[in-house]
Scaffold this motif. Structure first.
Motif, mmCIF file in Angstrom:
data_model
loop_
_atom_site.group_PDB
_atom_site.id
_atom_site.type_symbol
_atom_site.label_atom_id
_atom_site.label_comp_id
_atom_site.label_asym_id
_atom_site.label_seq_id
_atom_site.Cartn_x
_atom_site.Cartn_y
_atom_site.Cartn_z
ATOM 1 N N ILE A 1 -34.501 -19.620 5.538
ATOM 2 C CA ILE A 1 -34.080 -18.225 5.620
ATOM 3 C C ILE A 1 -34.526 -17.585 6.934
ATOM 4 O O ILE A 1 -33.787 -16.823 7.546
ATOM 5 C CB ILE A 1 -34.637 -17.451 4.407
ATOM 6 N N SER A 2 -35.742 -17.907 7.358
ATOM 7 C CA SER A 2 -36.256 -17.268 8.582
ATOM 8 C C SER A 2 -35.794 -18.028 9.819
ATOM 9 O O SER A 2 -36.209 -17.704 10.923
ATOM 10 C CB SER A 2 -37.775 -17.230 8.556
ATOM 11 N N MET A 3 -34.933 -19.017 9.652
ATOM 12 C CA MET A 3 -34.488 -19.884 10.746
ATOM 13 C C MET A 3 -35.685 -20.417 11.513
ATOM 14 O O MET A 3 -35.740 -20.399 12.731
ATOM 15 C CB MET A 3 -33.540 -19.140 11.677
ATOM 16 N N ASN A 4 -36.667 -20.855 10.721
ATOM 17 C CA ASN A 4 -37.827 -21.528 11.295
ATOM 18 C C ASN A 4 -38.616 -20.658 12.266
ATOM 19 O O ASN A 4 -39.213 -21.151 13.215
ATOM 20 C CB ASN A 4 -37.353 -22.792 12.008
ATOM 21 N N LEU A 5 -38.605 -19.373 12.005
ATOM 22 C CA LEU A 5 -39.217 -18.403 12.914
ATOM 23 C C LEU A 5 -40.658 -18.753 13.278
ATOM 24 O O LEU A 5 -41.025 -18.794 14.445
ATOM 25 C CB LEU A 5 -39.155 -17.021 12.235
ATOM 26 N N ILE A 6 -41.471 -19.028 12.253
ATOM 27 C CA ILE A 6 -42.898 -19.247 12.519
ATOM 28 C C ILE A 6 -43.106 -20.506 13.354
ATOM 29 O O ILE A 6 -43.863 -20.502 14.325
ATOM 30 C CB ILE A 6 -43.687 -19.283 11.190
ATOM 31 N N ASN A 7 -42.392 -21.585 13.008
ATOM 32 C CA ASN A 7 -42.564 -22.803 13.802
ATOM 33 C C ASN A 7 -42.016 -22.665 15.212
ATOM 34 O O ASN A 7 -42.554 -23.243 16.149
ATOM 35 C CB ASN A 7 -41.900 -23.987 13.100
ATOM 36 N N ARG A 8 -40.943 -21.892 15.346
ATOM 37 C CA ARG A 8 -40.414 -21.660 16.694
ATOM 38 C C ARG A 8 -41.460 -20.956 17.552
ATOM 39 O O ARG A 8 -41.663 -21.298 18.713
ATOM 40 C CB ARG A 8 -39.176 -20.770 16.633
ATOM 41 N N LEU A 9 -42.119 -19.948 16.980
ATOM 42 C CA LEU A 9 -43.142 -19.222 17.720
ATOM 43 C C LEU A 9 -44.284 -20.162 18.091
ATOM 44 O O LEU A 9 -44.778 -20.142 19.210
ATOM 45 C CB LEU A 9 -43.660 -18.051 16.892
ATOM 46 N N ARG A 10 -44.693 -20.979 17.114
ATOM 47 C CA ARG A 10 -45.805 -21.891 17.388
ATOM 48 C C ARG A 10 -45.454 -22.869 18.490
ATOM 49 O O ARG A 10 -46.267 -23.158 19.364
ATOM 50 C CB ARG A 10 -46.166 -22.651 16.110
ATOM 51 N N LYS A 11 -44.218 -23.378 18.446
ATOM 52 C CA LYS A 11 -43.802 -24.334 19.469
ATOM 53 C C LYS A 11 -43.764 -23.683 20.842
ATOM 54 O O LYS A 11 -43.929 -24.353 21.851
ATOM 55 C CB LYS A 11 -42.420 -24.895 19.143
ATOM 56 N N SER A 12 -43.523 -22.369 20.871
ATOM 57 C CA SER A 12 -43.466 -21.682 22.163
ATOM 58 C C SER A 12 -44.841 -21.190 22.588
ATOM 59 O O SER A 12 -44.953 -20.336 23.456
ATOM 60 C CB SER A 12 -42.511 -20.507 22.096
ATOM 61 N N GLY A 13 -45.872 -21.685 21.935
ATOM 62 C CA GLY A 13 -47.221 -21.361 22.394
ATOM 63 C C GLY A 13 -47.842 -20.104 21.808
ATOM 64 O O GLY A 13 -48.758 -19.540 22.377
ATOM 65 N N ALA A 14 -47.325 -19.653 20.665
ATOM 66 C CA ALA A 14 -47.907 -18.457 20.058
ATOM 67 C C ALA A 14 -48.633 -18.818 18.759
ATOM 68 O O ALA A 14 -48.132 -19.609 17.965
ATOM 69 C CB ALA A 14 -46.824 -17.431 19.776
ATOM 70 N N ARG A 15 -49.805 -18.248 18.578
ATOM 71 C CA ARG A 15 -50.483 -18.373 17.296
ATOM 72 C C ARG A 15 -49.876 -17.306 16.403
ATOM 73 O O ARG A 15 -49.642 -16.184 16.856
ATOM 74 C CB ARG A 15 -51.976 -18.116 17.480
ATOM 75 N N VAL A 16 -49.616 -17.663 15.142
ATOM 76 C CA VAL A 16 -48.941 -16.712 14.251
ATOM 77 C C VAL A 16 -49.894 -16.228 13.171
ATOM 78 O O VAL A 16 -50.544 -17.024 12.495
ATOM 79 C CB VAL A 16 -47.702 -17.359 13.612
ATOM 80 N N LEU A 17 -49.975 -14.923 13.022
ATOM 81 C CA LEU A 17 -50.740 -14.326 11.929
ATOM 82 C C LEU A 17 -49.783 -13.492 11.085
ATOM 83 O O LEU A 17 -48.798 -12.976 11.590
ATOM 84 C CB LEU A 17 -51.839 -13.415 12.481
ATOM 85 N N THR A 18 -50.067 -13.375 9.799
ATOM 86 C CA THR A 18 -49.239 -12.520 8.949
ATOM 87 C C THR A 18 -50.156 -11.576 8.184
ATOM 88 O O THR A 18 -51.381 -11.733 8.209
ATOM 89 C CB THR A 18 -48.430 -13.345 7.935
ATOM 90 N N ALA A 19 -49.545 -10.634 7.491
ATOM 91 C CA ALA A 19 -50.333 -9.664 6.724
ATOM 92 C C ALA A 19 -51.172 -10.378 5.667
ATOM 93 O O ALA A 19 -52.214 -9.870 5.243
ATOM 94 C CB ALA A 19 -49.411 -8.648 6.068
ATOM 95 N N ASP A 20 -50.761 -11.584 5.261
ATOM 96 C CA ASP A 20 -51.491 -12.285 4.212
ATOM 97 C C ASP A 20 -52.768 -12.931 4.715
ATOM 98 O O ASP A 20 -53.558 -13.429 3.933
ATOM 99 C CB ASP A 20 -50.574 -13.326 3.570
ATOM 100 N N ASN A 21 -52.972 -12.927 6.032
ATOM 101 C CA ASN A 21 -54.221 -13.440 6.571
ATOM 102 C C ASN A 21 -55.300 -12.357 6.600
ATOM 103 O O ASN A 21 -56.402 -12.596 7.064
ATOM 104 C CB ASN A 21 -54.018 -13.993 7.987
ATOM 105 N N LEU A 22 -54.970 -11.179 6.093
ATOM 106 C CA LEU A 22 -55.935 -10.079 6.080
ATOM 107 C C LEU A 22 -56.447 -9.875 4.655
ATOM 108 O O LEU A 22 -55.746 -10.167 3.689
ATOM 109 C CB LEU A 22 -55.268 -8.793 6.554
ATOM 110 N N THR A 23 -57.652 -9.347 4.542
ATOM 111 C CA THR A 23 -58.161 -9.026 3.207
ATOM 112 C C THR A 23 -57.500 -7.731 2.742
ATOM 113 O O THR A 23 -56.983 -6.952 3.548
ATOM 114 C CB THR A 23 -59.680 -8.808 3.220
ATOM 115 N N GLU A 24 -57.544 -7.521 1.442
ATOM 116 C CA GLU A 24 -56.980 -6.309 0.855
ATOM 117 C C GLU A 24 -57.609 -5.065 1.497
ATOM 118 O O GLU A 24 -56.938 -4.078 1.763
ATOM 119 C CB GLU A 24 -57.254 -6.353 -0.658
ATOM 120 N N GLN A 25 -58.898 -5.193 1.771
ATOM 121 C CA GLN A 25 -59.620 -4.067 2.367
ATOM 122 C C GLN A 25 -59.078 -3.735 3.766
ATOM 123 O O GLN A 25 -58.895 -2.563 4.109
ATOM 124 C CB GLN A 25 -61.092 -4.473 2.454
ATOM 125 N N MET A 26 -58.814 -4.778 4.540
ATOM 126 C CA MET A 26 -58.287 -4.558 5.890
ATOM 127 C C MET A 26 -56.894 -3.934 5.833
ATOM 128 O O MET A 26 -56.561 -3.060 6.634
ATOM 129 C CB MET A 26 -58.217 -5.886 6.644
#
Lengths: 324, 326
Positions: free
Chosen positions: B203-228
């Motif tokens: 569905i995302s057309m491989n968005l996250i892997n495309r970013l990673r392949k282009s040299g970007a580290r990917v973070l999402t809202a789920d990498n944050l604690t509820e408090q953050m």
């Protein structure tokens, strides 16, 4: 003479420029793509090589536009870049200090915001192609006027008619309605320009801070009516650069120059590619339920590239060299 | 032979799969997951779903179909009403089990017990009791099964907070070694979107892997604690009562405020009501400060990747260009 080639393969036009080492544009070509990108590129290369003096050395080639990958493979490009970066590079090179780039091409329109020579924001139109060059083309042919005359006729409009610009289908029915009511052509065309500009600023330019100098480029910038409509809407002078319709290609040439500046030899295969036979074909891979449409490019009967497979089964097979 | 319970690899799968799996297995069931999204699954979903639904719901229909094909005894589609105090899940989730029952023929029993914790956190036990009863287990055993499953869920959340993405965290939970992410990244991008859009590579057309392949580290809202997340969302004048929207908005603001990312990409699904609102909200607040580059990407059924590739390339060019200029 030595220099760089920039090739911009868009949905509607294919543009090629030749730039010397001091970044002066010596030759430029604007051709219709007619849905055959490779043929257009080959025709363009042939034409431009005939215009250039003999013994011209191409030190680097850059490709951009929606056909950039395909073309990059065919010609052997040193830089393959997206059209946003290419347009921004060209605008800031030719118009130093530019802060806003308005670009309207055949199927897409974009706005690029630069500050201190750096792109800080951009936007492209979403799925709908309303308000791009192909819509103007279509309306011109419906009204039986040449697209080249469109702008001048629109400029003669004294009281532009209000036309809905939100959607190309609505705009067309609105125009027909206004025609039947008896409004004259000049005012209708002027009104259409205003509607498209309104839609562009609303949709693409949404929330962006437009500061001068403003540059208007892309094929639609040839339309003086659109330029005037922009000037009226934003209340600023809108600059149309000399090479407005080949700016993507200018950017690609600049990027190619950058790519080979570190002493890397060019990958350009020479103007001879214009005479080679290229064949693009596609097949549906049935290896999994994704049923990817794999595209295959053959140069003189030999497959040189494949793409379109999600898993990389076909494209990697070729890269590994174990494929006929 | 244990009963086979199917879970669609769609919607809240990326949040709750480890929890549901453990819970159902402790109730004696064998858990079957639908296959990864393919063109075939999406096409079948679009065919069977009402046309006004959003893309993720259409896709979930395809996954339910896939489970029907697998011949499971039950399909687990809890009616997600609310998972947090005074908040809601999108109403399409609430109605999803009914939409499925109306539109898909040959369905096995649908376990569509409601989860509604809008008033009290402990209302979950009504749910555990009912699911347990449907699988022939008593209330105490169901309660214990859920407690164990909740521990796994906490472990899963912990892995996400360490920076893993759902698929990676799930494979770690399954006992596999965490994959070493390449170090050749020169920038960090936050991808903000509903989990079922950004983590589904089709569905995302491989968005996250495309970013990673282009040299970007990917973070999402789920990498944050509820408090953050809640820290981030504080800057809004009013409480957001959609749980997922609050997570996305709060996540974007937190990354923005902490200066931890070089760019933020918001991913919206066409025809998603909350996305159109939160996307706008995030964009306005972030643009107002103008510190972090922001881009919005719309996803729909089209499989042409050129549009997304162009935008991602241009976005990364811009981020890198901006950085060298400072």
């Amino acid at each position: 003479m030595k220099g760089y080639l920039g090739i911009d393969v868009g949905s509607v036009s294919t543009n090629i420029v030749f730039m010397d080492e001091d970044t002066n544009v010596l030759e430029s070509l604007y051709l219709r793509t007619n849905g055959q990108p490779v043929v257009a590129v080959q025709r363009g290369l042939k034409q431009i090589s005939e215009k250039l003096p003999p013994h011209t050395v191409v030190r680097g080639v850059g490709t951009t536009g929606s056909g950039r990958q395909l073309t990059g493979i065919v010609v052997g490009a040193d830089a393959i870049k997206n059209e946003i970066t290419a347009h921004a590079v060209a605008a800031s090179h030719l118009v130093p200090g530019v802060q806003t780039v308005l670009e309207i091409g055949g199927q897409d329109s974009k706005i690029i915001i630069l500050r201190n020579g750096v792109v800080t924001d951009f936007a492209m139109n979403t799925v709908c192609a309303a308000g791009t060059g192909s819509f103007l083309d279509q309306q011109a042919s419906r009204l039986n006027i040449a697209i080249e005359e469109f702008g001048d006729i629109a400029l003669r409009g004294k009281t532009p008619v209000r036309i809905a610009g939100r959607c190309a289908v609505f705009a067309e029915s609105d125009m027909i309605h206004k025609q039947q009511m008896g409004f004259n052509l000049e005012d209708i065309l002027a009104g259409l320009c205003e509607a498209l500009v309104r839609n562009y600023l609303n949709n693409v330019g949404k929330g962006k801070e437009i500061l001068g100098p403003v540059v208007f480029q892309g094929g639609v910038a040839a339309n003086a009516g659109m330029r005037r409509a922009f000037e009226r809407a934003i209340g600023m002078e809108v600059h149309v650069p000399k090479y407005f319709n080949v700016m993507g290609a200018v950017g690609a040439a600049l990027l190619a120059r950058d790519a080979v500046s570190r002493g890397v030899p060019t990958r350009f295969k020479g103007f001879g590619v214009a005479d080679l036979e290229y064949k693009a074909g596609s097949f549906e891979c049935d290896g999994c339920p994704n049923l990817c449409e794999v595209i295959e490019m053959a140069e003189a009967g030999r497959v040189i590239a494949r793409w379109g497979d999600r898993c990389g089964k076909w494209s990697n097979a070729l890269a590994a060299g174990n494929c006929s | 032979m244990p009963v086979r319970v199917g879970i669609p690899r769609a919607l809240l799968y990326y949040y709750y799969f480890p929890l549901w799996k453990e819970f159902l297995e402790r109730l004696g069931a064998e858990v079957v997951v639908s296959d990864r999204t393919t063109k075939g699954i999406l096409t079948r979903g679009v065919q069977h779903c009402v046309d006004e639904a959003c893309l993720p719901v259409k896709l979930a229909f395809g996954h339910v179909q896939n489970l029907v094909d697998k011949g499971v005894d039950f399909i687990f589609l809890p009616r997600m009403v609310s998972v947090a105090h005074r908040e809601y899940i999108c109403p399409k989730f609430l109605g999803f089990p009914d939409m499925v029952k109306q539109n898909i023929t040959g369905l096995p029993t649908v376990l569509d017990t409601a989860i509604n914790q809008r008033k009290k956190q402990r209302d979950i036990h009504q749910f555990t009791r009912q699911v347990g009863a449907a699988l022939g287990k008593g209330p105490i055993q169901s309660w214990l099964a859920f407690q164990r499953a909740w521990e796994t869920h906490q472990k899963y959340m912990g892995l996400l907070e360490q920076g893993l993405l759902p698929e990676e965290a799930m494979s770690v939970l399954a006992g596999k070694e965490p994959k070493q992410t390449a170090d050749n990244t020169d920038l960090t991008v936050a991808v903000i979107g509903h989990p079922y859009n950004i983590y589904d590579p089709f569905i995302s057309m491989n968005l996250i892997n495309r970013l990673r392949k282009s040299g970007a580290r990917v973070l999402t809202a789920d990498n944050l604690t509820e408090q953050m997340v809640n820290q981030g969302v504080k800057r809004l004048p009013k409480k957001l009562f959609w749980t997922l929207s609050r997570r996305m908005t709060g996540g974007a603001f937190n990354y923005h405020d902490q200066g931890k990312v070089d760019g933020i990409i918001h991913v919206a699904a066409f025809a998603c009501g909350p996305d159109s609102m939160t996307g706008e909200l995030i964009e306005r607040f972030i643009r107002r400060e103008g510190k972090v580059p922001f881009m919005n990407i719309n996803l729909d059924e089209h499989t042409g990747e050129a549009g997304i590739v162009t935008r991602l390339e241009a976005f990364l060019d811009m981020v890198r260009w901006r950085r060298t200029a400072v």
